[in-house]
Design a protein around this motif. Structure first.
Motif, PDB file in Angstrom:
ATOM      1  N   LYS A  20       0.829  -1.197   0.000  1.00 31.24           N
ATOM      2  CA  LYS A  20       0.000   0.000   0.000  1.00 31.24           C
ATOM      3  C   LYS A  20       0.868   1.254   0.000  1.00 31.24           C
ATOM      4  O   LYS A  20       1.990   1.259   0.512  1.00 31.24           O
ATOM      5  CB  LYS A  20      -0.915   0.026   1.222  1.00 31.24           C
ATOM      6  N   LEU A  21       0.302   2.314  -0.562  1.00 30.80           N
ATOM      7  CA  LEU A  21       1.009   3.595  -0.619  1.00 30.80           C
ATOM      8  C   LEU A  21       1.425   4.061   0.770  1.00 30.80           C
ATOM      9  O   LEU A  21       2.533   4.581   0.938  1.00 30.80           O
ATOM     10  CB  LEU A  21       0.130   4.650  -1.297  1.00 30.80           C
ATOM     11  N   ALA A  22       0.591   3.877   1.772  1.00 37.86           N
ATOM     12  CA  ALA A  22       0.933   4.310   3.129  1.00 37.86           C
ATOM     13  C   ALA A  22       2.227   3.655   3.609  1.00 37.86           C
ATOM     14  O   ALA A  22       3.059   4.303   4.247  1.00 37.86           O
ATOM     15  CB  ALA A  22      -0.209   4.000   4.087  1.00 37.86           C
ATOM     16  N   ASP A  23       2.419   2.378   3.275  1.00 36.94           N
ATOM     17  CA  ASP A  23       3.640   1.671   3.677  1.00 36.94           C
ATOM     18  C   ASP A  23       4.858   2.201   2.940  1.00 36.94           C
ATOM     19  O   ASP A  23       5.929   2.381   3.527  1.00 36.94           O
ATOM     20  CB  ASP A  23       3.488   0.178   3.435  1.00 36.94           C
ATOM     21  N   ILE A  24       4.690   2.470   1.645  1.00 40.43           N
ATOM     22  CA  ILE A  24       5.796   2.998   0.847  1.00 40.43           C
ATOM     23  C   ILE A  24       6.184   4.387   1.341  1.00 40.43           C
ATOM     24  O   ILE A  24       7.366   4.693   1.497  1.00 40.43           O
ATOM     25  CB  ILE A  24       5.413   3.026  -0.642  1.00 40.43           C
ATOM     26  N   ALA A  25       5.189   5.220   1.624  1.00 43.73           N
ATOM     27  CA  ALA A  25       5.460   6.574   2.121  1.00 43.73           C
ATOM     28  C   ALA A  25       6.218   6.522   3.442  1.00 43.73           C
ATOM     29  O   ALA A  25       7.155   7.302   3.655  1.00 43.73           O
ATOM     30  CB  ALA A  25       4.151   7.341   2.275  1.00 43.73           C
ATOM     31  N   ARG A  26       5.827   5.610   4.311  1.00 45.51           N
ATOM     32  CA  ARG A  26       6.520   5.464   5.597  1.00 45.51           C
ATOM     33  C   ARG A  26       7.981   5.080   5.382  1.00 45.51           C
ATOM     34  O   ARG A  26       8.886   5.639   6.010  1.00 45.51           O
ATOM     35  CB  ARG A  26       5.816   4.409   6.450  1.00 45.51           C
ATOM     36  N   GLU A  27       8.234   4.151   4.461  1.00 42.44           N
ATOM     37  CA  GLU A  27       9.610   3.721   4.173  1.00 42.44           C
ATOM     38  C   GLU A  27      10.456   4.865   3.612  1.00 42.44           C
ATOM     39  O   GLU A  27      11.646   4.949   3.882  1.00 42.44           O
ATOM     40  CB  GLU A  27       9.595   2.569   3.173  1.00 42.44           C
ATOM     41  N   LEU A  28       9.829   5.734   2.808  1.00 41.15           N
ATOM     42  CA  LEU A  28      10.552   6.842   2.178  1.00 41.15           C
ATOM     43  C   LEU A  28      10.519   8.120   3.017  1.00 41.15           C
ATOM     44  O   LEU A  28      11.046   9.150   2.602  1.00 41.15           O
ATOM     45  CB  LEU A  28       9.958   7.128   0.790  1.00 41.15           C
ATOM     46  N   ILE A  30       7.940  10.026   3.682  1.00 38.72           N
ATOM     47  CA  ILE A  30       7.113  11.010   2.985  1.00 38.72           C
ATOM     48  C   ILE A  30       5.817  11.187   3.773  1.00 38.72           C
ATOM     49  O   ILE A  30       5.109  10.214   4.042  1.00 38.72           O
ATOM     50  CB  ILE A  30       6.770  10.544   1.549  1.00 38.72           C
ATOM     51  N   ASN A  31       5.498  12.414   4.142  1.00 34.54           N
ATOM     52  CA  ASN A  31       4.259  12.728   4.841  1.00 34.54           C
ATOM     53  C   ASN A  31       3.148  12.890   3.811  1.00 34.54           C
ATOM     54  O   ASN A  31       3.149  13.847   3.034  1.00 34.54           O
ATOM     55  CB  ASN A  31       4.436  14.005   5.660  1.00 34.54           C
ATOM     56  N   LEU A  32       2.195  11.973   3.787  1.00 32.86           N
ATOM     57  CA  LEU A  32       1.123  12.026   2.794  1.00 32.86           C
ATOM     58  C   LEU A  32       0.160  13.182   3.021  1.00 32.86           C
ATOM     59  O   LEU A  32      -0.599  13.529   2.126  1.00 32.86           O
ATOM     60  CB  LEU A  32       0.371  10.697   2.760  1.00 32.86           C
ATOM     61  N   GLU A  33       0.183  13.799   4.184  1.00 28.70           N
ATOM     62  CA  GLU A  33      -0.638  14.986   4.438  1.00 28.70           C
ATOM     63  C   GLU A  33      -0.065  16.213   3.734  1.00 28.70           C
ATOM     64  O   GLU A  33      -0.784  17.177   3.491  1.00 28.70           O
ATOM     65  CB  GLU A  33      -0.732  15.262   5.938  1.00 28.70           C
ATOM     66  N   ALA A  34       1.209  16.170   3.388  1.00 28.65           N
ATOM     67  CA  ALA A  34       1.881  17.315   2.779  1.00 28.65           C
ATOM     68  C   ALA A  34       2.301  17.052   1.334  1.00 28.65           C
ATOM     69  O   ALA A  34       2.980  17.875   0.730  1.00 28.65           O
ATOM     70  CB  ALA A  34       3.113  17.689   3.605  1.00 28.65           C
ATOM     71  N   HIS A  35       1.915  15.888   0.779  1.00 23.39           N
ATOM     72  CA  HIS A  35       2.307  15.525  -0.582  1.00 23.39           C
ATOM     73  C   HIS A  35       1.147  14.903  -1.348  1.00 23.39           C
ATOM     74  O   HIS A  35       0.277  14.285  -0.746  1.00 23.39           O
ATOM     75  CB  HIS A  35       3.473  14.530  -0.556  1.00 23.39           C
ATOM     76  N   ILE A  58       5.620  11.870  -6.819  1.00 21.24           N
ATOM     77  CA  ILE A  58       5.300  12.512  -5.548  1.00 21.24           C
ATOM     78  C   ILE A  58       5.603  13.998  -5.673  1.00 21.24           C
ATOM     79  O   ILE A  58       6.714  14.392  -6.047  1.00 21.24           O
ATOM     80  CB  ILE A  58       6.105  11.888  -4.395  1.00 21.24           C
ATOM     81  N   PHE A  59       4.571  14.810  -5.365  1.00 15.27           N
ATOM     82  CA  PHE A  59       4.672  16.258  -5.466  1.00 15.27           C
ATOM     83  C   PHE A  59       4.351  16.879  -4.103  1.00 15.27           C
ATOM     84  O   PHE A  59       3.419  16.424  -3.428  1.00 15.27           O
ATOM     85  CB  PHE A  59       3.648  16.817  -6.467  1.00 15.27           C
ATOM     86  N   PRO A  60       5.070  17.935  -3.714  1.00 14.10           N
ATOM     87  CA  PRO A  60       4.670  18.631  -2.496  1.00 14.10           C
ATOM     88  C   PRO A  60       3.334  19.336  -2.728  1.00 14.10           C
ATOM     89  O   PRO A  60       3.096  19.891  -3.806  1.00 14.10           O
ATOM     90  CB  PRO A  60       5.800  19.632  -2.262  1.00 14.10           C
ATOM     91  N   ALA A  61       2.446  19.277  -1.737  1.00 17.28           N
ATOM     92  CA  ALA A  61       1.159  19.977  -1.841  1.00 17.28           C
ATOM     93  C   ALA A  61       1.421  21.458  -1.567  1.00 17.28           C
ATOM     94  O   ALA A  61       2.050  21.822  -0.579  1.00 17.28           O
ATOM     95  CB  ALA A  61       0.186  19.410  -0.817  1.00 17.28           C
TER      96      ALA A  61
END
Length: 65
Positions: A20-28, A30-35, A58-61
């Protein structure tokens, strides 16, 4: 999978998919609330499943007014 990060330039990474994307973001770290994460022109949610053959960007919001 290929991950393209657009932040302070452009960086490309190869990471294993099949999760899942949440797992990948955690590994990298990356805060999904800000991207925003995009695959094939569609914005993904944190529960989207990412395969090995996928390319995600992945883009910054950015907000303004």
């Amino acid at each position: 999978m290929k991950v393209i990060i657009h932040q302070a330039g452009r960086r490309e990474l190869e990471v294993p998919g099949g999760k899942k994307l949440a797992d990948i973001a955690r590994e990298l770290n990356i805060n999904l609330e800000a991207h925003l994460v995009v695959r094939g022109g569609s914005i993904l949610t944190r529960d989207a499943f990412i395969e090995d053959e996928d390319v995600i960007e992945i883009f910054p919001a950015i907000s303004g007014g």
